[in-house]
Design an enzyme around this catalytic site. Structure first.
Site, PDB file in Angstrom:
ATOM      1  CD  GLU A  60      -1.799  -2.397   1.351  1.00 52.18           C
ATOM      2  OE1 GLU A  60      -2.648  -3.274   1.120  1.00 52.18           O
ATOM      3  OE2 GLU A  60      -0.664  -2.651   1.814  1.00 52.18           O
ATOM      4  CG  HIS A 129      -8.791  -7.402   8.878  1.00 51.21           C
ATOM      5  ND1 HIS A 129      -7.807  -7.825   9.722  1.00 51.21           N
ATOM      6  CD2 HIS A 129      -8.329  -7.601   7.619  1.00 51.21           C
ATOM      7  CE1 HIS A 129      -6.783  -8.279   9.010  1.00 51.21           C
ATOM      8  NE2 HIS A 129      -7.074  -8.144   7.729  1.00 51.21           N
TER       9      HIS A 129
END
Length: 326
Positions: A60, A129
């Site tokens: 990322e 998450h």
């Protein structure tokens, strides 16, 4: 009007903008060969080819920085995060570079980039998450934060975001990708950023909810209606800029407000809304503004604990009754 899933509305927006402007490209993990982790980009590789729909390694920080550089040099990237939880790996790129380069360069560089993907809780995915990241990014000047609740808004707002010359964080929800709804078939359909939507008119209490929380707000209004109470529901659509004026006008009418916000309670989106509302319309309030948030703890894994952790309709109904003194 056409009936589309949320993911199909996002795909339509990206496809139309990539046809309209050859500077737009999509980049991220599994967006090409796999058709997207949630099948948002299904078919786009075949249509646009590997130079405009680009698979990346699990990096990322790398592909976010690359895309910011591309935006500075005249392209208009759409960066997909498989989940905004993973955007934390790139948070220096987003907050210190994308958000600030235009200011620090005296306007010599703009960063027309969209970071999009799943945000917030999505069930039993455990603590790392299940983060609602909008309050984290909304604290940063230079970033636009958008959180649409339905397919029509998703399409119209994403097209607008792609055209914006500033960095936009476009926050979707994993559990809403299959949500179906009517989407305008108007040619070149866009929705302005920074304009809330009055989803349901009422006179007894204002309920505010964005993204998934909007649907909890509607359920709360339905539950209250069965008991004879008339709730107004506001969908902010965008978090930064926040259309506080539309919310304030509603509360001036109802004199009461409950905010449903999936964020953690400390320094949340609802915290900012409460401050802005009381500073603008304190004299119109007949009760303290209440908010329903997630619990102030990392998200649990166990199903029963996760249900307790998340905002619930029953809690929102109780809060509405509290501010109505019933």
């Amino acid at each position: 009007m056409a009936t589309l899933q949320y993911r199909e509305a996002l795909r339509a927006a990206m496809t139309e903008e990539m046809i309209r402007d050859d500077r737009v490209f999509l980049i991220g993990e599994e967006v090409a060969e796999y058709n997207g982790a949630y099948k948002v980009s299904e078919g786009m590789l075949d249509q646009f080819g590997p130079k405009r729909v680009i698979d990346t390694p699990i990096s990322e920080n790398g592909f976010s920085g690359l895309s910011i550089g591309a935006a500075m040099n005249g392209l208009r990237p759409i960066v997909e995060f498989m989940t905004f939880n993973f955007s934390f790996v790139a948070i220096d790129q987003i907050i210190n570079n994308a958000a600030k380069i235009r200011y620090m360069s005296g306007g010599q560089f703009s960063v027309p980039i969209v970071f999009r993907g799943a945000n917030g809780a999505a069930g039993q995915l455990a603590a790392t998450h299940n983060t609602s990241t909008e309050s984290i990014y909304a604290t940063t000047p230079g970033l636009i934060v958008v959180a649409p609740s339905n397919p029509d808004d998703a399409k119209g707002l994403l097209k607008t975001a792609i055209r914006d010359d500033n960095p936009v964080l476009f926050m979707e929800s994993e559990v809403m990708f299959g949500l179906k709804g009517e989407v305008s078939d108007e040619e070149d359909y866009t929705i302005p950023i920074g304009k809330a939507r009055i989803a349901r008119e009422g006179k007894d209490v204002t309920i505010v909810g964005h993204s998934k929380s909007y649907w909890l707000a509607l359920e709360t209004a339905d539950a209250l209606a069965k008991e004879g109470y008339d709730a107004e529901v506001i969908d902010p659509r965008t978090i930064r800029p926040l259309d506080i004026d539309t919310i304030a006008e509603s509360v001036k009418k109802t004199n009461r407000c409950v905010i449903i916000d999936e964020s953690s309670p400390f320094a949340s989106i609802s915290s900012e809304m409460v401050y802005q509302l009381q500073s603008k319309i304190f004299d119109y309030l007949d009760a303290p503004i209440l908010r329903i948030t997630s619990k102030d703890t990392p998200a649990p894994y166990a199903k029963n604990l996760m249900e307790y952790y998340m905002p619930q309709v029953s809690d929102a109904v109780a809060a509405c009754k509290q501010v109505m003194y019933v």
